[in-house]
Design a protein around this motif. Sequence first.
Motif, PDB file in Angstrom:
ATOM      1  N   GLU A  27       0.834  -1.208   0.000  1.00 55.68           N
ATOM      2  CA  GLU A  27       0.000   0.000   0.000  1.00 55.68           C
ATOM      3  C   GLU A  27       0.871   1.262   0.000  1.00 55.68           C
ATOM      4  OE1 GLU A  27      -3.013   2.309   3.062  1.00 55.68           O
ATOM      5  OE2 GLU A  27      -2.878   0.128   3.182  1.00 55.68           O
ATOM      6  N   THR A  28       1.931   1.249   0.800  1.00 56.69           N
ATOM      7  CA  THR A  28       2.843   2.392   0.864  1.00 56.69           C
ATOM      8  C   THR A  28       3.574   2.558  -0.460  1.00 56.69           C
ATOM      9  OG1 THR A  28       3.139   2.061   3.235  1.00 56.69           O
ATOM     10  CG2 THR A  28       4.792   3.393   2.120  1.00 56.69           C
ATOM     11  N   HIS A  54       4.177  16.411   0.041  1.00 53.53           N
ATOM     12  CA  HIS A  54       2.807  15.912   0.224  1.00 53.53           C
ATOM     13  C   HIS A  54       2.760  14.399   0.013  1.00 53.53           C
ATOM     14  CE1 HIS A  54      -1.555  15.808   0.215  1.00 53.53           C
ATOM     15  NE2 HIS A  54      -1.490  15.111  -0.907  1.00 53.53           N
ATOM     16  N   ARG A  55       3.440  13.903  -1.012  1.00 53.06           N
ATOM     17  CA  ARG A  55       3.447  12.469  -1.303  1.00 53.06           C
ATOM     18  C   ARG A  55       4.119  11.682  -0.163  1.00 53.06           C
ATOM     19  NH1 ARG A  55       2.989   9.836  -6.256  1.00 53.06           N
ATOM     20  NH2 ARG A  55       1.414  11.444  -6.551  1.00 53.06           N
ATOM     21  N   ASN A 115       4.348  12.663   2.973  1.00 50.56           N
ATOM     22  CA  ASN A 115       3.438  12.732   4.117  1.00 50.56           C
ATOM     23  C   ASN A 115       2.301  11.722   3.985  1.00 50.56           C
ATOM     24  OD1 ASN A 115       4.857  14.729   5.435  1.00 50.56           O
ATOM     25  ND2 ASN A 115       3.586  16.394   4.653  1.00 50.56           N
ATOM     26  N   GLU A 116       1.764  11.614   2.787  1.00 50.65           N
ATOM     27  CA  GLU A 116       0.668  10.676   2.545  1.00 50.65           C
ATOM     28  C   GLU A 116       1.126   9.225   2.746  1.00 50.65           C
ATOM     29  OE1 GLU A 116      -2.490   9.511  -1.025  1.00 50.65           O
ATOM     30  OE2 GLU A 116      -0.845  10.892  -1.443  1.00 50.65           O
ATOM     31  N   ALA A 117       2.264   8.883   2.197  1.00 51.69           N
ATOM     32  CA  ALA A 117       2.751   7.505   2.257  1.00 51.69           C
ATOM     33  C   ALA A 117       3.192   7.102   3.659  1.00 51.69           C
ATOM     34  CB  ALA A 117       3.904   7.319   1.277  1.00 51.69           C
ATOM     35  N   PHE A 118       3.851   8.013   4.358  1.00 55.18           N
ATOM     36  CA  PHE A 118       4.448   7.686   5.658  1.00 55.18           C
ATOM     37  C   PHE A 118       3.736   8.353   6.833  1.00 55.18           C
ATOM     38  CE2 PHE A 118       8.137   7.423   2.651  1.00 55.18           C
ATOM     39  CZ  PHE A 118       8.191   6.040   2.627  1.00 55.18           C
ATOM     40  N   GLU A 119       2.556   8.880   6.575  1.00 56.97           N
ATOM     41  CA  GLU A 119       1.767   9.553   7.609  1.00 56.97           C
ATOM     42  C   GLU A 119       2.596  10.596   8.355  1.00 56.97           C
ATOM     43  OE1 GLU A 119       0.105   6.360   9.921  1.00 56.97           O
ATOM     44  OE2 GLU A 119      -1.169   5.706   8.260  1.00 56.97           O
ATOM     45  N   SER A 120       3.365  11.346   7.591  1.00 57.28           N
ATOM     46  CA  SER A 120       4.232  12.438   8.084  1.00 57.28           C
ATOM     47  C   SER A 120       5.351  11.968   8.995  1.00 57.28           C
ATOM     48  CB  SER A 120       3.404  13.523   8.785  1.00 57.28           C
ATOM     49  OG  SER A 120       2.465  14.081   7.882  1.00 57.28           O
ATOM     50  N   ASP A 121       5.583  10.664   9.079  1.00 54.88           N
ATOM     51  CA  ASP A 121       6.613  10.108   9.968  1.00 54.88           C
ATOM     52  C   ASP A 121       7.904   9.864   9.188  1.00 54.88           C
ATOM     53  OD1 ASP A 121       7.830   9.144  12.222  1.00 54.88           O
ATOM     54  OD2 ASP A 121       6.885   7.166  12.122  1.00 54.88           O
ATOM     55  N   TRP A 122       8.545  10.943   8.759  1.00 58.70           N
ATOM     56  CA  TRP A 122       9.806  10.883   8.049  1.00 58.70           C
ATOM     57  C   TRP A 122      10.601  12.135   8.394  1.00 58.70           C
ATOM     58  CZ3 TRP A 122      10.736  14.818   4.471  1.00 58.70           C
ATOM     59  CH2 TRP A 122       9.626  15.561   4.069  1.00 58.70           C
TER      60      TRP A 122
END
Length: 127
Positions: A4-5, A39-40, A42-49
């Motif tokens: 999914e990610t 934005h991409r 943030n979407e993929a990693f739920e802002s956890d990067w």
Amino acid sequence: MKQETRTILETPFTPEMIKTRRGMWGKNLEYIEGHAVIHRLNEAFESDWSFSLTEYRIMDEEVIVVGRLKVNDVVKEQFGSSNITRDSQSRKALCIGDDLKGAATDALKKCASLFGVGLHLYGEQKT
């Protein structure tokens, strides 16, 4: 990484998000703006990067940085660069800070491509 990610990361950007600029040797280069890449991610990693610069160098006509994009225990590093913006008459550098920010954005986008972001732009050579 979950499928999914990967799907989120590797989804091609829409045509209106793809910009074009003139590159070396007169070729047109397609690119994505930095905010779209953020934005991409943030979407993929739920802002956890996180992203940081590990090195930078100011040359005569360009600045070069090494960026590090970290997601959990996975780290991707890449170079980024930006031409030094100069006053048209005096040729003095206008704002090295802005040039470094541009290079940092370039490095972020290149690091993100190692996770699959925007890879569809690197396929067939465009002229």
